[in-house]
Scaffold this motif. Sequence first.
Motif, PDB file in Angstrom:
ATOM      1  N   LYS A  48       0.790  -0.962  -0.122  1.00  0.00           N
ATOM      2  CA  LYS A  48      -0.028   0.023  -0.234  1.00  0.00           C
ATOM      3  C   LYS A  48       0.754   1.286  -0.150  1.00  0.00           C
ATOM      4  O   LYS A  48       0.647   2.168  -0.786  1.00  0.00           O
ATOM      5  CB  LYS A  48      -0.948   0.062   1.267  1.00  0.00           C
ATOM      6  CG  LYS A  48      -1.608   1.102   1.201  1.00  0.00           C
ATOM      7  CD  LYS A  48      -2.372   1.271   2.635  1.00  0.00           C
ATOM      8  CE  LYS A  48      -3.630   2.501   2.857  1.00  0.00           C
ATOM      9  NZ  LYS A  48      -4.110   2.491   4.029  1.00  0.00           N
ATOM     10  N   MET A  90       1.176   4.474  -3.167  1.00  0.00           N
ATOM     11  CA  MET A  90       1.097   5.799  -2.707  1.00  0.00           C
ATOM     12  C   MET A  90       1.649   6.837  -3.607  1.00  0.00           C
ATOM     13  O   MET A  90       2.863   6.619  -3.954  1.00  0.00           O
ATOM     14  CB  MET A  90       1.100   5.838  -1.181  1.00  0.00           C
ATOM     15  CG  MET A  90       0.048   5.550  -0.251  1.00  0.00           C
ATOM     16  SD  MET A  90       0.478   5.885   1.456  1.00  0.00           S
ATOM     17  CE  MET A  90      -0.849   5.280   2.092  1.00  0.00           C
ATOM     18  N   SER A  91       1.002   7.947  -3.831  1.00  0.00           N
ATOM     19  CA  SER A  91       1.892   9.092  -4.522  1.00  0.00           C
ATOM     20  C   SER A  91       2.748   9.774  -3.213  1.00  0.00           C
ATOM     21  O   SER A  91       2.613   9.394  -2.118  1.00  0.00           O
ATOM     22  CB  SER A  91       0.640  10.216  -4.739  1.00  0.00           C
ATOM     23  OG  SER A  91       0.183  10.673  -3.837  1.00  0.00           O
ATOM     24  N   LEU A 124       2.778  12.755  -2.030  1.00  0.00           N
ATOM     25  CA  LEU A 124       1.795  13.303  -1.271  1.00  0.00           C
ATOM     26  C   LEU A 124       1.359  12.503  -0.265  1.00  0.00           C
ATOM     27  O   LEU A 124       1.442  12.886   1.025  1.00  0.00           O
ATOM     28  CB  LEU A 124       0.923  14.422  -1.912  1.00  0.00           C
ATOM     29  CG  LEU A 124       0.002  15.250  -1.020  1.00  0.00           C
ATOM     30  CD1 LEU A 124       0.472  16.262  -0.094  1.00  0.00           C
ATOM     31  CD2 LEU A 124      -0.998  16.179  -1.850  1.00  0.00           C
ATOM     32  N   ASP A 125       0.547  11.752  -0.646  1.00  0.00           N
ATOM     33  CA  ASP A 125      -0.146  10.680   0.353  1.00  0.00           C
ATOM     34  C   ASP A 125       0.729  10.016   1.285  1.00  0.00           C
ATOM     35  O   ASP A 125       0.649   9.874   2.413  1.00  0.00           O
ATOM     36  CB  ASP A 125      -0.828   9.527  -0.313  1.00  0.00           C
ATOM     37  CG  ASP A 125      -2.056  10.261  -1.371  1.00  0.00           C
ATOM     38  OD1 ASP A 125      -2.385  11.339  -0.808  1.00  0.00           O
ATOM     39  OD2 ASP A 125      -2.544   9.816  -2.344  1.00  0.00           O
ATOM     40  N   PHE A 126       2.010   9.574   0.773  1.00  0.00           N
ATOM     41  CA  PHE A 126       3.030   8.864   1.485  1.00  0.00           C
ATOM     42  C   PHE A 126       3.485   9.861   2.459  1.00  0.00           C
ATOM     43  O   PHE A 126       3.654   9.507   3.528  1.00  0.00           O
ATOM     44  CB  PHE A 126       4.200   8.234   0.581  1.00  0.00           C
ATOM     45  CG  PHE A 126       5.095   7.649   1.190  1.00  0.00           C
ATOM     46  CD1 PHE A 126       4.798   6.329   1.840  1.00  0.00           C
ATOM     47  CD2 PHE A 126       6.367   7.936   1.413  1.00  0.00           C
ATOM     48  CE1 PHE A 126       5.805   5.734   2.778  1.00  0.00           C
ATOM     49  CE2 PHE A 126       7.282   7.366   2.138  1.00  0.00           C
ATOM     50  CZ  PHE A 126       7.102   6.138   2.773  1.00  0.00           C
ATOM     51  N   GLN A 170       2.172  12.145   3.946  1.00  0.00           N
ATOM     52  CA  GLN A 170       0.872  12.459   4.955  1.00  0.00           C
ATOM     53  C   GLN A 170       0.941  11.364   5.841  1.00  0.00           C
ATOM     54  O   GLN A 170       0.902  11.239   7.327  1.00  0.00           O
ATOM     55  CB  GLN A 170      -0.454  12.652   4.263  1.00  0.00           C
ATOM     56  CG  GLN A 170      -0.670  13.950   3.544  1.00  0.00           C
ATOM     57  CD  GLN A 170      -1.914  14.234   2.923  1.00  0.00           C
ATOM     58  OE1 GLN A 170      -2.792  13.256   2.714  1.00  0.00           O
ATOM     59  NE2 GLN A 170      -2.106  15.334   2.364  1.00  0.00           N
ATOM     60  N   GLU A 171       1.117  10.057   5.644  1.00  0.00           N
ATOM     61  CA  GLU A 171       1.140   8.904   6.080  1.00  0.00           C
ATOM     62  C   GLU A 171       2.385   8.912   7.127  1.00  0.00           C
ATOM     63  O   GLU A 171       2.157   8.635   8.246  1.00  0.00           O
ATOM     64  CB  GLU A 171       1.205   7.577   5.159  1.00  0.00           C
ATOM     65  CG  GLU A 171       1.184   6.430   5.818  1.00  0.00           C
ATOM     66  CD  GLU A 171      -0.308   6.012   6.118  1.00  0.00           C
ATOM     67  OE1 GLU A 171      -0.550   4.991   6.737  1.00  0.00           O
ATOM     68  OE2 GLU A 171      -1.300   6.650   5.579  1.00  0.00           O
ATOM     69  N   GLN A 217       1.823  11.277   9.714  1.00  0.00           N
ATOM     70  CA  GLN A 217       0.694  10.830  10.793  1.00  0.00           C
ATOM     71  C   GLN A 217       1.328   9.787  11.696  1.00  0.00           C
ATOM     72  O   GLN A 217       1.178   9.867  12.954  1.00  0.00           O
ATOM     73  CB  GLN A 217      -0.528  10.175   9.863  1.00  0.00           C
ATOM     74  CG  GLN A 217      -1.616   9.557  11.036  1.00  0.00           C
ATOM     75  CD  GLN A 217      -2.201  10.550  11.671  1.00  0.00           C
ATOM     76  OE1 GLN A 217      -2.427  11.806  11.333  1.00  0.00           O
ATOM     77  NE2 GLN A 217      -2.949  10.064  12.599  1.00  0.00           N
ATOM     78  N   SER A 267      -2.512  21.625  -3.290  1.00  0.00           N
ATOM     79  CA  SER A 267      -2.100  20.012  -3.276  1.00  0.00           C
ATOM     80  C   SER A 267      -2.137  19.365  -4.479  1.00  0.00           C
ATOM     81  O   SER A 267      -1.892  18.132  -4.743  1.00  0.00           O
ATOM     82  CB  SER A 267      -3.232  19.539  -2.455  1.00  0.00           C
ATOM     83  OG  SER A 267      -4.520  19.498  -3.003  1.00  0.00           O
ATOM     84  N   ASN A 287       1.176   6.871  -9.887  1.00  0.00           N
ATOM     85  CA  ASN A 287       1.101   8.168  -9.360  1.00  0.00           C
ATOM     86  C   ASN A 287       2.663   8.684  -9.015  1.00  0.00           C
ATOM     87  O   ASN A 287       2.955   9.414  -7.882  1.00  0.00           O
ATOM     88  CB  ASN A 287       0.503   8.072  -8.017  1.00  0.00           C
ATOM     89  CG  ASN A 287      -0.958   7.708  -8.243  1.00  0.00           C
ATOM     90  OD1 ASN A 287      -1.481   8.234  -9.270  1.00  0.00           O
ATOM     91  ND2 ASN A 287      -1.508   6.950  -7.351  1.00  0.00           N
TER      92      ASN A 287
END
Length: 499
Positions: free
Chosen positions: A25, A29-30, A32-34, A36-37, A40, A293, A410
């Motif tokens: 997963k 991810m892109s 940006l998403d990674f 953020q992950e 977090q 974004s 991505n």
Amino acid sequence: MVQIAYELRARQQTSLTPRLQQSLKLLQMSTLDFSQEVAQAIATNPFLEEPENIPSDADETGAEHASAETESRSRGDGLSEPEVEAPVEAVETSSADAAEAVEVLPEQTESSPTYSGDYPTTRHSDGADTDVGQWARASVGLHDALRENLRGQPMSDRDRLLTEFIIEALDDDGYLRTPFSELASDDFLSPPPSDCEWSTALKLIQQLASPGIAARDLSECLTLQLEALPDETPCRELAIRIANGALEKVGRCDYGGLMRSFDCDEEEARAACLLIRGLDPRPGTRYASIDPSCYIVPDVIVRKVGKQWMALSNQEAVPRAQLHTTYARLFKESRYNERALMAKALQEARWLIRSLEQRNTTILRVAQAIVSRQQTFFDYGDVALRPLMLSEIAEELGMHESTVSRATSNKYLSSPRGIFEFKHFFSRELATRSGGTCSAGSVRALIQEMIDAEDPKEPLSDVMLARKLAGQGVVVARRTVSKYRAQIKYPSAELRRAP
């Protein structure tokens, strides 16, 4: 007497552990998403922290660094594909096992180097941090602009409420596509507003902003823009009549049909069509705000080193994380009984750091394999794009094809020719008359060049494009040319014909 028969069957089944599922997963991810992950995880896991004030090494992006990485991979020093695809742990370890694993953690102090398992990070400290929000221009949206213009208009509370309903219903193109009857429920206003009240509020909004805003269809949008032109504009009245009833003939450049329908000569028909073509069919887009974004952050930077193009990791796009040495040392020294929860958190922190390394290594290896096979693209553009399949990269790197697919989803690379998605370099193979092959991407580039060089008054049809391609040795059917022309967003020859 009941007889029960038992049957034994042996079968092989592949199952993914939760660790491996999460690893796949993260790979897909892109950036940006990674990011953020990872952010977090740093915020919720006390054993993770983001490194700060780490000096950068300018030589890392040089040719020596690229050569060292290539030699390291050839010697097998880097992560092998089985390590990338295999789970970090084959099975989930118990809390007791995790606690035992923590006991072998070496002594660390705040001033000592980080653990060997920490992610080796470098961040450039000679400039300000990159933050899109610091330089993205603030813009006023369509709805806010209309509300701002309404503030100085004298009107009753009822009329102001009707205009607010209409403003909220406008789409991004500036059109009102919702009927008046659906803008507000009948019991919201007493008495319910009539069509005349709605039309009055709509006319007011149409006069507040650029002409064409709050139109209900394309014909009304163009008519509003034509009516806003000076009265002495040539062929203005004829253009208004055409916009109200014969827009389809404008798209086809059917001047003969316009001459018969509106009793005008060819010169007037051409002038009216030219006036209509100069209007904006989507006036609301000029108010569209830019979402920061949506900016693309490349994962890889392609540079020319000597005579070869090399792919280098974009360190500014890689999220940073390392073990919090102080908390890890305190946890190791503690002797309280309930350690399962904290041991699990430490285990997840170390796993995330390793996942960072594996993800970045996989993406960089795939990018380097792509760049090495597409050297001519970076020299000459899409015309020189070679046929390439995911299976070729997977076989070269010893990966599974699904892993390569996830590593290219991505993901973007930056080069002197622009920013491209990894998927852009994968194109199916087409045969040529000489017996060689070419990629579908190069054929699309050839079609684009032919269309750009055509005579606007005599555009090339799909049949003619297919013949010109055949003359260059590329044999493709007319329907294939039509499909590729649509993919590069070029209209048909009839719609490309100059007025």
